[in-house]
Structure formats: C-alpha cells, structure tokens
Design a protein around this motif. Structure first.
Motif, short mmCIF file in Angstrom:
data_model
loop_
_atom_site.label_atom_id
_atom_site.label_comp_id
_atom_site.label_asym_id
_atom_site.label_seq_id
_atom_site.Cartn_x
_atom_site.Cartn_y
_atom_site.Cartn_z
N LYS A 3 79.63 -40.09 39.15
CA LYS A 3 79.34 -40.99 40.26
C LYS A 3 77.89 -41.45 40.20
N LYS A 4 77.65 -42.68 40.62
CA LYS A 4 76.30 -43.20 40.63
C LYS A 4 75.50 -42.51 41.73
N VAL A 5 74.28 -42.11 41.38
CA VAL A 5 73.41 -41.36 42.29
C VAL A 5 72.28 -42.26 42.80
N GLY A 6 71.95 -42.10 44.07
CA GLY A 6 70.80 -42.77 44.66
C GLY A 6 69.95 -41.77 45.42
N VAL A 7 68.75 -42.18 45.77
CA VAL A 7 67.82 -41.30 46.49
C VAL A 7 67.48 -41.93 47.84
N LEU A 8 67.51 -41.11 48.86
CA LEU A 8 67.09 -41.54 50.20
C LEU A 8 65.86 -40.76 50.59
N LEU A 9 64.72 -41.43 50.62
CA LEU A 9 63.48 -40.82 51.11
C LEU A 9 63.44 -40.96 52.62
N ILE A 10 63.03 -39.90 53.30
CA ILE A 10 62.95 -39.93 54.76
C ILE A 10 61.57 -39.51 55.23
N LEU A 86 58.53 -44.39 42.98
CA LEU A 86 59.60 -43.49 42.57
C LEU A 86 60.76 -44.28 41.97
N GLN A 87 61.04 -45.44 42.53
CA GLN A 87 62.08 -46.31 41.96
C GLN A 87 61.76 -46.64 40.50
N GLN A 88 60.51 -46.96 40.25
CA GLN A 88 60.10 -47.28 38.89
C GLN A 88 60.20 -46.06 37.98
N ALA A 89 59.82 -44.90 38.51
CA ALA A 89 59.85 -43.67 37.71
C ALA A 89 61.27 -43.27 37.33
N LEU A 90 62.26 -43.67 38.16
CA LEU A 90 63.66 -43.31 37.91
C LEU A 90 64.48 -44.47 37.35
N ALA A 91 63.80 -45.56 37.02
CA ALA A 91 64.50 -46.77 36.59
C ALA A 91 65.30 -46.54 35.31
N ASP A 92 64.80 -45.69 34.42
CA ASP A 92 65.49 -45.48 33.16
C ASP A 92 66.83 -44.77 33.34
N ILE A 310 54.10 -38.78 42.39
CA ILE A 310 55.33 -39.49 42.03
C ILE A 310 56.02 -38.79 40.87
N GLU A 311 55.24 -38.32 39.91
CA GLU A 311 55.81 -37.59 38.78
C GLU A 311 56.53 -36.34 39.26
N PHE A 312 55.92 -35.64 40.23
CA PHE A 312 56.57 -34.46 40.78
C PHE A 312 57.85 -34.83 41.51
N LEU A 313 57.80 -35.86 42.37
CA LEU A 313 58.99 -36.25 43.12
C LEU A 313 60.12 -36.66 42.19
N ALA A 314 59.78 -37.35 41.12
CA ALA A 314 60.81 -37.75 40.15
C ALA A 314 61.44 -36.52 39.49
N SER A 315 60.60 -35.56 39.13
CA SER A 315 61.14 -34.34 38.51
C SER A 315 61.97 -33.55 39.51
N LEU A 316 61.58 -33.58 40.78
CA LEU A 316 62.35 -32.88 41.82
C LEU A 316 63.73 -33.51 41.98
N VAL A 317 63.77 -34.83 42.00
CA VAL A 317 65.06 -35.52 42.09
C VAL A 317 65.96 -35.13 40.92
N LYS A 318 65.40 -35.10 39.74
CA LYS A 318 66.19 -34.77 38.55
C LYS A 318 66.73 -33.34 38.62
N GLU A 319 65.98 -32.43 39.26
CA GLU A 319 66.47 -31.07 39.41
C GLU A 319 67.72 -31.01 40.29
N TYR A 320 67.84 -31.97 41.19
CA TYR A 320 68.95 -31.97 42.14
C TYR A 320 70.09 -32.90 41.73
N LEU A 321 70.02 -33.49 40.56
CA LEU A 321 71.10 -34.36 40.13
C LEU A 321 72.39 -33.56 40.01
N PRO A 322 73.50 -34.08 40.52
CA PRO A 322 74.77 -33.36 40.41
C PRO A 322 75.21 -33.24 38.96
N ALA A 323 75.89 -32.15 38.66
CA ALA A 323 76.38 -31.93 37.31
C ALA A 323 77.40 -33.01 36.95
N LYS A 324 77.37 -33.45 35.70
CA LYS A 324 78.29 -34.49 35.26
C LYS A 324 79.64 -33.87 34.90
#
Length: 324
Positions: A3-10, A86-92, A310-324
């Motif tokens: 499933k496609k993943v997105g991030v919601l910053l609050i 963060l959008q740019q950091a996760l663009a790839d 931003i580098e940390f936040l991007a790495s944090l998001v990647k840690e929480y990516l659901p398993a494929k």
C-alpha cells in the motif's frame, strides 16, 4: 502489492492573524479541549468565556505582532518548511507529506483528504512533540480520531507516540547547540526549558515530565556537560495551581540575582520556534535574567527545518514504514 504510504505531521496550531479576534477564536478552541484543561466544565466555561477570552486575546495578539512573519506565525512558517523539506527528503520513495494542526488550519480532515487524493492507503502519523503528553500528543490523537469519523473508511495508521530518547533526535539537538557555540561562543550554563504541565497530571500518570528529564539528561551527556553546567526547567505555566518544577522564569531570576555570567537557553520540547520560544523565552525571560543581575543571555533556536532535524525525521519515518 504494498500500500502507498504517506506522512501526516501534526503540530498544535496557531491563530491565522495577529489580531485579537483571531487569537480569541484560536484560544476558544484550544482552551475548550478537556485534554488541555480538565477542571469541571461548567466552572471552566464561566472562567474561559467570562474572563480569559475577554482579556487575554488582546494581550496575546500584541505578543504575536512582535514576532509575526510575512507568511504567518512562526509556528506555521517553520512547520510548513519542515513539511516541504521532509517531502523532499522522502521524494525518492514517493512518500507524500501533509501538515495538520490539532486546532485551527490546516485541519486533520483537509490533510487527510489531500493524502487520499494522492493514493495514500497507510498513514504514518507523526506528532511533532518529542515528549508525549495528554495535553499535546493525546489531544492530537483525539482530533485525528474525530476527523476519521467523517471518512467512508479508515486507512492503515501507524502512530509515532514520541521520540524523546531517540539517538537521532538527541544528536540533532546536540549538533544545534554545538553549531551555536561554534558561532557565538559557549555560555557558562545551559538551561533546557521544556513546556510545563500541571504537577497533578504527572501524579496521575502523564509520562511527559519524566520524558523531558530523560531528554535533558541524554542531551547533557551527548554534549559532555558536567552536572553543574546545565539545568532543566519548565515554562509557560498558566493559572494558580502548581506545575512541574523547577520553573524557567524563577530559575533565571535566581541565577540573575546570583550574578551568573552567560546563560544559553534551549527549548527541546518545541520542534519549531513559536510564541513560547521567540517571545516568552527569547524576550521575556531574557529580561527577567538581565534585570535580576545576570550578565549575558542567549537563546538557541529550535530545530525547525535544519538539515540535521529533517534527516532525523526522515530516518524516523523510514523506521515506521509498514512491512511489505
């Protein structure tokens, strides 16, 4: 197929304009939240609408006017920059990032609709509160839950409850302090000022104060500071009841009376600069310290959209990516 993943910053939220009317509208929503103020509702509504919303908006609006940016409040300005960076950091990885506020705009509903239009089926929800409190993180959860109640279906959700002791977060904080010291020199004492909460909330189980103490200890260790070189304190108390101590303003006043030299202040519970950092810490508390006899005062900015953050936040998001 994953499933496609997105991030919601609050983040918390902000008045849309530095006017009494806009501030009143924001405070009415914010201070009506039972997560934020939990005294008996009938009594509180009398106090809120009979006193606070008649007096406080005009005063707060003037404070906002002294720090307002061309594109909005500092909180909105820096939160948008975080979102974009963060959008740019996760663009790839094709992970869209949206921003929502617990109170005011952009709303959870609007952010959710934007993610849905981009095909997102699983949302990593990242409240920009390093430490978890009922007054911030839980309030964000409630707001998100209410918005999801309007959806035809609930997407997959991953909730990041806090990151108060994450090595990446501590490293980003330490790097910001060290860079400041390299540019402006190092003070005699480092004060870590966290947003306060009523003491009774800690007694009934709110983890926030303990997490703040952990953050402070880890940051001091990362910076190689001795115990006498740093202190933690809590700011922004409101009302007459006891809040978590020590208090930032009283600590600075005491240090000033003792004739301390240079004090550096950082606010690790704030992911972006806002009214509480730029006006309360940088202006009001500096005046308290200097008028009490202190010699020099420096505020170290929040992490905002700095590359390390931003580098940390991007790495944090990647840690929480659901398993494929």
């Amino acid at each position: 197929m994953s499933k496609k993943v997105g991030v919601l910053l609050i983040n918390l939220g902000t008045p849309e304009q530095p006017t009494a009317q806009s501030v009143r509208q924001f405070l009415a929503e914010f201070l009506s939240d039972r997560r934020v103020v939990d005294i008996p509702k009938v009594l509180w509504m009398i106090i809120l609408h009979g006193v606070i919303l008649r007096i406080r908006p005009k005063k707060v609006a003037k404070l906002y006017q002294s720090i307002w940016f061309d594109d909005g409040s500092p909180l909105m300005h820096y939160s948008r920059k975080q979102q974009q960076a963060l959008q740019q950091a996760l663009a790839d990885q094709d992970i869209p990032v949206e921003l929502a506020m617990t109170y005011g705009k952009p709303s959870m509903t609007d952010a959710g609709k934007s993610l849905a239009k981009q095909g997102v089926e699983h949302i990593i929800v990242l409240p920009l509160y390093p430490q978890n409190s009922r007054t911030s993180t839980a309030a964000a959860f409630d707001s998100l839950a209410r918005s999801l109640g309007k959806c035809p279906h609930v997407p997959g959700l991953t909730w990041v409850s806090d990151y108060h002791d994450h090595p990446g977060y501590i490293a980003a904080l330490a790097q910001s302090v060290e860079q400041y010291w390299q540019q402006y020199g190092k003070g005699d004492h480092l004060l870590m000022s966290f947003h306060g909460i009523p003491q009774r909330l800690e007694r009934i189980g709110d983890p926030y104060p303990k997490q703040c103490r952990t953050t402070a200890k880890l940051l001091a260790e990362k910076l190689g500071l001795e115990d006498h070189q740093w202190q933690k304190a809590f700011q922004s108390r409101f009302g007459r009841e006891e809040w978590v101590k020590p208090y930032t303003d009283e600590t600075l006043e005491d240090w000033g009376k003792k004739g301390m030299g240079r004090v550096d202040v950082i606010a690790p519970s704030f992911s972006v600069d806002c009214l509480e950092t730029l006006e309360e810490i940088q202006i009001q508390n500096q005046e308290i310290y200097l008028e009490a006899g202190g010699k020099d005062y420096h505020y170290i900015p929040a992490l905002n959209a700095e590359p390390d953050h931003i580098e940390f936040l991007a790495s944090l998001v990647k840690e929480y990516l659901p398993a494929k």
